[in-house]
Design a protein around this motif. Structure first.
Motif, mmCIF file in Angstrom:
data_model
loop_
_atom_site.group_PDB
_atom_site.id
_atom_site.type_symbol
_atom_site.label_atom_id
_atom_site.label_comp_id
_atom_site.label_asym_id
_atom_site.label_seq_id
_atom_site.Cartn_x
_atom_site.Cartn_y
_atom_site.Cartn_z
ATOM 1 N N THR A 1 3.093 15.929 -11.050
ATOM 2 C CA THR A 1 1.857 15.328 -10.536
ATOM 3 C C THR A 1 1.382 14.240 -11.491
ATOM 4 O O THR A 1 1.386 14.424 -12.708
ATOM 5 N N LEU A 2 0.970 13.120 -10.910
ATOM 6 C CA LEU A 2 0.388 12.023 -11.666
ATOM 7 C C LEU A 2 -1.050 11.858 -11.222
ATOM 8 O O LEU A 2 -1.338 11.847 -10.021
ATOM 9 N N ALA A 3 -1.973 11.767 -12.175
ATOM 10 C CA ALA A 3 -3.385 11.540 -11.871
ATOM 11 C C ALA A 3 -3.795 10.193 -12.450
ATOM 12 O O ALA A 3 -3.395 9.839 -13.564
ATOM 13 N N ALA A 4 -4.599 9.446 -11.681
ATOM 14 C CA ALA A 4 -5.131 8.164 -12.146
ATOM 15 C C ALA A 4 -6.643 8.229 -12.119
ATOM 16 O O ALA A 4 -7.237 8.589 -11.102
ATOM 17 N N ALA A 5 -7.285 7.896 -13.250
ATOM 18 C CA ALA A 5 -8.745 7.870 -13.362
ATOM 19 C C ALA A 5 -9.231 6.475 -13.024
ATOM 20 O O ALA A 5 -8.826 5.498 -13.658
ATOM 21 N N LEU A 6 -10.099 6.395 -11.997
ATOM 22 C CA LEU A 6 -10.593 5.092 -11.554
ATOM 23 C C LEU A 6 -11.903 4.745 -12.238
ATOM 24 O O LEU A 6 -12.780 5.585 -12.390
ATOM 25 N N HIS A 7 -12.019 3.502 -12.623
ATOM 26 C CA HIS A 7 -13.218 3.004 -13.272
ATOM 27 C C HIS A 7 -14.039 2.250 -12.233
ATOM 28 O O HIS A 7 -14.184 1.028 -12.278
ATOM 29 N N ALA A 8 -14.545 2.972 -11.244
ATOM 30 C CA ALA A 8 -15.369 2.400 -10.175
ATOM 31 C C ALA A 8 -16.790 2.923 -10.358
ATOM 32 O O ALA A 8 -17.050 3.749 -11.227
ATOM 33 N N SER A 9 -17.720 2.492 -9.502
ATOM 34 C CA SER A 9 -19.119 2.899 -9.662
ATOM 35 C C SER A 9 -19.286 4.411 -9.644
ATOM 36 O O SER A 9 -20.080 4.968 -10.381
ATOM 37 N N THR A 10 -18.541 5.093 -8.780
ATOM 38 C CA THR A 10 -18.481 6.552 -8.843
ATOM 39 C C THR A 10 -17.065 6.902 -9.258
ATOM 40 O O THR A 10 -16.099 6.345 -8.719
ATOM 41 N N GLY A 11 -16.927 7.766 -10.212
ATOM 42 C CA GLY A 11 -15.608 8.102 -10.726
ATOM 43 C C GLY A 11 -14.762 8.813 -9.692
ATOM 44 O O GLY A 11 -15.266 9.577 -8.874
ATOM 45 N N ALA A 12 -13.471 8.553 -9.714
ATOM 46 C CA ALA A 12 -12.543 9.224 -8.806
ATOM 47 C C ALA A 12 -11.214 9.425 -9.508
ATOM 48 O O ALA A 12 -10.791 8.596 -10.309
ATOM 49 N N LEU A 13 -10.588 10.539 -9.196
ATOM 50 C CA LEU A 13 -9.244 10.836 -9.674
ATOM 51 C C LEU A 13 -8.331 10.873 -8.456
ATOM 52 O O LEU A 13 -8.555 11.648 -7.525
ATOM 53 N N VAL A 14 -7.322 10.033 -8.473
ATOM 54 C CA VAL A 14 -6.337 9.998 -7.397
ATOM 55 C C VAL A 14 -5.083 10.691 -7.918
ATOM 56 O O VAL A 14 -4.683 10.470 -9.065
ATOM 57 N N ARG A 15 -4.492 11.542 -7.070
ATOM 58 C CA ARG A 15 -3.307 12.296 -7.499
ATOM 59 C C ARG A 15 -2.129 12.025 -6.567
ATOM 60 O O ARG A 15 -2.298 11.881 -5.365
ATOM 61 N N TRP A 16 -0.933 11.982 -7.163
ATOM 62 C CA TRP A 16 0.301 11.830 -6.402
ATOM 63 C C TRP A 16 1.294 12.890 -6.827
ATOM 64 O O TRP A 16 1.371 13.250 -8.001
ATOM 65 N N ASP A 17 2.076 13.366 -5.859
ATOM 66 C CA ASP A 17 3.241 14.202 -6.144
ATOM 67 C C ASP A 17 4.359 13.227 -6.487
ATOM 68 O O ASP A 17 4.749 12.408 -5.653
ATOM 69 N N VAL A 18 4.848 13.275 -7.719
ATOM 70 C CA VAL A 18 5.888 12.354 -8.165
ATOM 71 C C VAL A 18 7.198 13.090 -8.422
ATOM 72 O O VAL A 18 8.013 12.657 -9.234
ATOM 73 N N SER A 19 7.409 14.212 -7.700
ATOM 74 C CA SER A 19 8.668 14.947 -7.836
ATOM 75 C C SER A 19 9.850 14.028 -7.560
ATOM 76 O O SER A 19 10.874 14.097 -8.234
ATOM 77 N N ASP A 20 9.708 13.186 -6.529
ATOM 78 C CA ASP A 20 10.687 12.147 -6.246
ATOM 79 C C ASP A 20 10.068 10.852 -6.751
ATOM 80 O O ASP A 20 9.239 10.247 -6.087
ATOM 81 N N ARG A 21 10.424 10.443 -7.944
ATOM 82 C CA ARG A 21 9.765 9.301 -8.607
ATOM 83 C C ARG A 21 9.887 8.006 -7.802
ATOM 84 O O ARG A 21 9.058 7.124 -7.917
ATOM 85 N N ALA A 22 10.914 7.890 -6.973
ATOM 86 C CA ALA A 22 11.087 6.680 -6.162
ATOM 87 C C ALA A 22 10.211 6.707 -4.906
ATOM 88 O O ALA A 22 9.985 5.680 -4.286
ATOM 89 N N ARG A 23 9.703 7.901 -4.528
ATOM 90 C CA ARG A 23 8.890 8.038 -3.311
ATOM 91 C C ARG A 23 7.703 8.982 -3.542
ATOM 92 O O ARG A 23 7.629 10.046 -2.935
ATOM 93 N N PRO A 24 6.755 8.602 -4.396
ATOM 94 C CA PRO A 24 5.582 9.452 -4.627
ATOM 95 C C PRO A 24 4.752 9.602 -3.354
ATOM 96 O O PRO A 24 4.726 8.701 -2.517
ATOM 97 N N THR A 25 4.080 10.755 -3.225
ATOM 98 C CA THR A 25 3.206 10.980 -2.072
ATOM 99 C C THR A 25 1.809 11.355 -2.564
ATOM 100 O O THR A 25 1.646 12.103 -3.531
ATOM 101 N N LEU A 26 0.816 10.811 -1.888
ATOM 102 C CA LEU A 26 -0.574 11.065 -2.224
ATOM 103 C C LEU A 26 -0.908 12.534 -1.994
ATOM 104 O O LEU A 26 -0.475 13.126 -1.008
ATOM 105 N N ILE A 27 -1.701 13.123 -2.886
ATOM 106 C CA ILE A 27 -2.137 14.517 -2.752
ATOM 107 C C ILE A 27 -3.605 14.514 -2.356
ATOM 108 O O ILE A 27 -4.478 14.161 -3.159
ATOM 109 N N GLY A 28 -3.896 14.873 -1.138
ATOM 110 C CA GLY A 28 -5.272 15.045 -0.674
ATOM 111 C C GLY A 28 -6.169 13.850 -0.884
ATOM 112 O O GLY A 28 -5.724 12.722 -1.092
ATOM 113 N N GLU A 29 -7.462 14.131 -0.822
ATOM 114 C CA GLU A 29 -8.492 13.122 -1.058
ATOM 115 C C GLU A 29 -8.739 13.001 -2.562
ATOM 116 O O GLU A 29 -8.474 13.938 -3.314
ATOM 117 N N PRO A 30 -9.262 11.863 -3.026
ATOM 118 C CA PRO A 30 -9.584 11.749 -4.454
ATOM 119 C C PRO A 30 -10.615 12.803 -4.880
ATOM 120 O O PRO A 30 -11.494 13.170 -4.099
#
Length: 140
Positions: free
Chosen positions: A43-72
């Motif tokens: 799993t890869l998580a990205a911390a967004l620096h927007a007005s309200t904070g959000a963490l976006v997550r991806w399943d990166v088991s297949d590094r060439a084809r990551p898939t988004l995990i749920g809502e931020p």
């Protein structure tokens, strides 16, 4: 690696002198100030620096084809600056520039057990009000 344009790029660093991008860049809705991999690397998580904070997550088991995990995962305490997984991968933490800390439990079974112990089974109306981003499901 994340960018201020809201793009995360995964790299193949088998040859450290010639890194190669893996798959298509991952896009987000705001500038990315921090990224973190779960301890198992799936799993890869990205911390967004927007007005309200959000963490976006991806399943990166297949590094060439990551898939988004749920809502931020979101916080109203401000833009996120740093993120990290717990050593067991069951929690994700993030901090804001102002020092507020958010902690999210990623263990679905543990969360479901806590909801059942605290509130009992939610009916469809309660579920819609409290968990509007997911389809109704009986937990208990």
């Amino acid at each position: 690696m994340g960018s201020s344009q809201g793009v995360v790029t995964l790299w193949d660093t088998a040859d450290p002198n010639h890194p190669v991008p893996l798959g298509s860049p991952l896009t987000t809705t705001g500038p990315v100030w921090a990224v973190a991999f779960s301890p198992d690397g799936r799993t890869l998580a990205a911390a967004l620096h927007a007005s309200t904070g959000a963490l976006v997550r991806w399943d990166v088991s297949d590094r060439a084809r990551p898939t988004l995990i749920g809502e931020p995962l979101t916080t109203s305490t401000g833009p996120l600056a740093v993120t990290a997984f717990s050593p067991d991968g069951r929690a994700l933490a993030a901090t804001t520039e102002g020092g507020a800390v958010g902690l999210w439990n990623l263990d679905v079974e543990q969360v479901a057990a806590r909801v059942c112990a605290t509130a009992g089974d939610l009916d469809a109306q309660q579920w819609t009000r409290l968990v509007s981003t997911l389809p109704y499901a009986e937990l208990c």
